[in-house]
Scaffold this motif. Sequence first.
Motif, mmCIF file in Angstrom:
data_model
loop_
_atom_site.group_PDB
_atom_site.id
_atom_site.type_symbol
_atom_site.label_atom_id
_atom_site.label_comp_id
_atom_site.label_asym_id
_atom_site.label_seq_id
_atom_site.Cartn_x
_atom_site.Cartn_y
_atom_site.Cartn_z
ATOM 1 N N ILE A 1 -12.579 -11.671 -1.146
ATOM 2 C CA ILE A 1 -11.473 -11.061 -0.386
ATOM 3 C C ILE A 1 -10.109 -11.497 -0.917
ATOM 4 O O ILE A 1 -9.097 -10.934 -0.558
ATOM 5 N N ARG B 1 -13.981 -3.376 8.309
ATOM 6 C CA ARG B 1 -12.669 -2.748 8.164
ATOM 7 C C ARG B 1 -12.840 -1.342 7.611
ATOM 8 O O ARG B 1 -13.470 -1.170 6.558
ATOM 9 N N LEU C 1 -6.945 1.154 -4.665
ATOM 10 C CA LEU C 1 -6.956 2.173 -3.609
ATOM 11 C C LEU C 1 -7.645 3.446 -4.112
ATOM 12 O O LEU C 1 -8.401 4.089 -3.378
ATOM 13 N N ASP D 1 -7.213 -5.581 7.061
ATOM 14 C CA ASP D 1 -6.676 -6.325 5.917
ATOM 15 C C ASP D 1 -6.096 -7.654 6.399
ATOM 16 O O ASP D 1 -6.393 -8.725 5.850
ATOM 17 N N GLU E 1 -2.603 -2.342 -7.990
ATOM 18 C CA GLU E 1 -3.227 -2.115 -6.687
ATOM 19 C C GLU E 1 -3.533 -0.636 -6.446
ATOM 20 O O GLU E 1 -4.437 -0.302 -5.680
HETATM 21 C C1 IPM Z 1 -7.474 -6.470 -0.116
HETATM 22 C C2 IPM Z 1 -6.102 -6.401 -0.766
HETATM 23 C C3 IPM Z 1 -5.731 -4.960 -1.012
HETATM 24 C C4 IPM Z 1 -5.628 -4.273 0.344
HETATM 25 C C5 IPM Z 1 -4.441 -4.749 -1.821
HETATM 26 C C6 IPM Z 1 -4.460 -5.511 -3.111
HETATM 27 C C7 IPM Z 1 -4.158 -3.308 -2.054
HETATM 28 O O1 IPM Z 1 -5.158 -7.082 -0.012
HETATM 29 O O2 IPM Z 1 -8.445 -6.004 -0.725
HETATM 30 O O3 IPM Z 1 -7.561 -7.009 0.989
HETATM 31 O O4 IPM Z 1 -4.594 -4.377 1.019
HETATM 32 O O5 IPM Z 1 -6.598 -3.626 0.742
#
Ligand code: IPM
Length: 377
Positions: free
Chosen positions: A294, A135, A93, A256, A89
């Motif tokens: 998503i 978002r 990011l 999220d 993950e």
């Molecule tokens: C999303 C996912 C990610 C987030 C994770 C995997 C880091 O849940 O793309 O919604 O929280 O942004």
Amino acid sequence: MAKTYQVAVLPGDGIGPEVVAQAQRVLELVSEKSNVKLAMQSYDFGGAAIDASGEPLPQETLKACKAADAILLGAVGGPKWGVGKVRPEQGLLAIRKELDLYANIRPALFPSDSLLEHSPLRADVARGTQFIVIRELVKGLYYGDRKEADLDTPGSKGEACDMMVYDRADVQRITRLAAHLALKSNPPAKVHSIDKANVLATSRLWRRVVQETIDSEFKDKGVEVDHQLVDSAAMIMVANPRKLNGIVLTENMFGDILSDESSVIPGALGLLPSASLSELPTGEQPAKGLYEPIHGSAPDIAGKGIANPVGTILSAALLLRWSLGLDKEATAVEQAVRKVLDSQDIGGYGLRTSDLGGNASTKQVGDKVLEILATLL
Ligand code: IPM
Ligand code: NAD
Ligand code: MN
């Protein structure tokens, strides 16, 4: 000479490669049948990249993504890599930050009315729901300073902390993008800004700057905004979701959570696409973006060939529309998906994956989308 667009493909982990394979077949067909060419190249990302090189976002992958016209992503993560020091993950990011993909657009729309019967909400509650979650994606709790708890040193208090930081410019640019999308409807869609201004300083900043930006730049064009607290907005989303029709504008963490919640309205997480953009999708000038469903890597069903590819295929449609300017082709892909979901009407019941109550495989859904798309392009 046909223009060639470069698409960087990041299949990732778990069901990521399975659903991306179907979206790639769709893009290949568009490339064959239209007057632009798509050159697709896959790169290591997430857990697969950790296995290959020790890091979730290798330099080569980042370089290719920066150079590409658009990026198609599956999903990353899984129990194999857990929540240790190096995590898949982190790659996600990092790529969002590196490419400044500040706007994550997650439509909670019914790809087909035939899905109403499958929604966990009663059909009369779910029918007519049509909102887009916007978002903010590169600030807030996800990117502030952190302190990990020290739980192993005797006597340590074991305190952890995550900082949530926003400034005026962060809120202004995401509000402009939301208002811009609101203006694509006639009359303009209502903007519902979601925050926790009764507690958080970042939310009081958010509320004020959203209102000021709409008032000074968009009010005369007919864009209206209201403000709601996130706890009650989460309740309204399942009690009376049509109340949120329009644009749901919010910060990173709330977005999220609310976007996963919104996916239950049309019936399944595997249905919904998303786009993450670093500039306004004006339609005239293609915007740089990353496109992904998503959902996550769904370790519980990975390798079984039963994942729903619709969210990824619809993400490919958004890629065509917003990053390549191919609106006609994007609409054809969306139509083909709708026809497959409605497949009782075309004599092939079962063309839904098991999350939607059917028994089709990932590939069978992809095959049917291609078959119909070939007649539409
Ligand atoms: C999303 C996912 C990610 C987030 C994770 C995997 C880091 O849940 O793309 O919604 O929280 O942004
Ligand atoms: P998930 O979205 O992977 O799965 C939640 C549930 O939905 C599971 O039961 C899964 O089988 C089902 N599901 C998801 N997508 C589906 C599809 N296309 N077809 C059919 N069923 C589907 O969420 P999770 O289990 O909480 O997370 C698993 C991993 O994915 C974690 O490592 C998480 O960090 C990661 N994740 C990555 C992304 C991303 O890459 N953008 C997004 C969310 C979660
Ligand atoms: Mn999420």
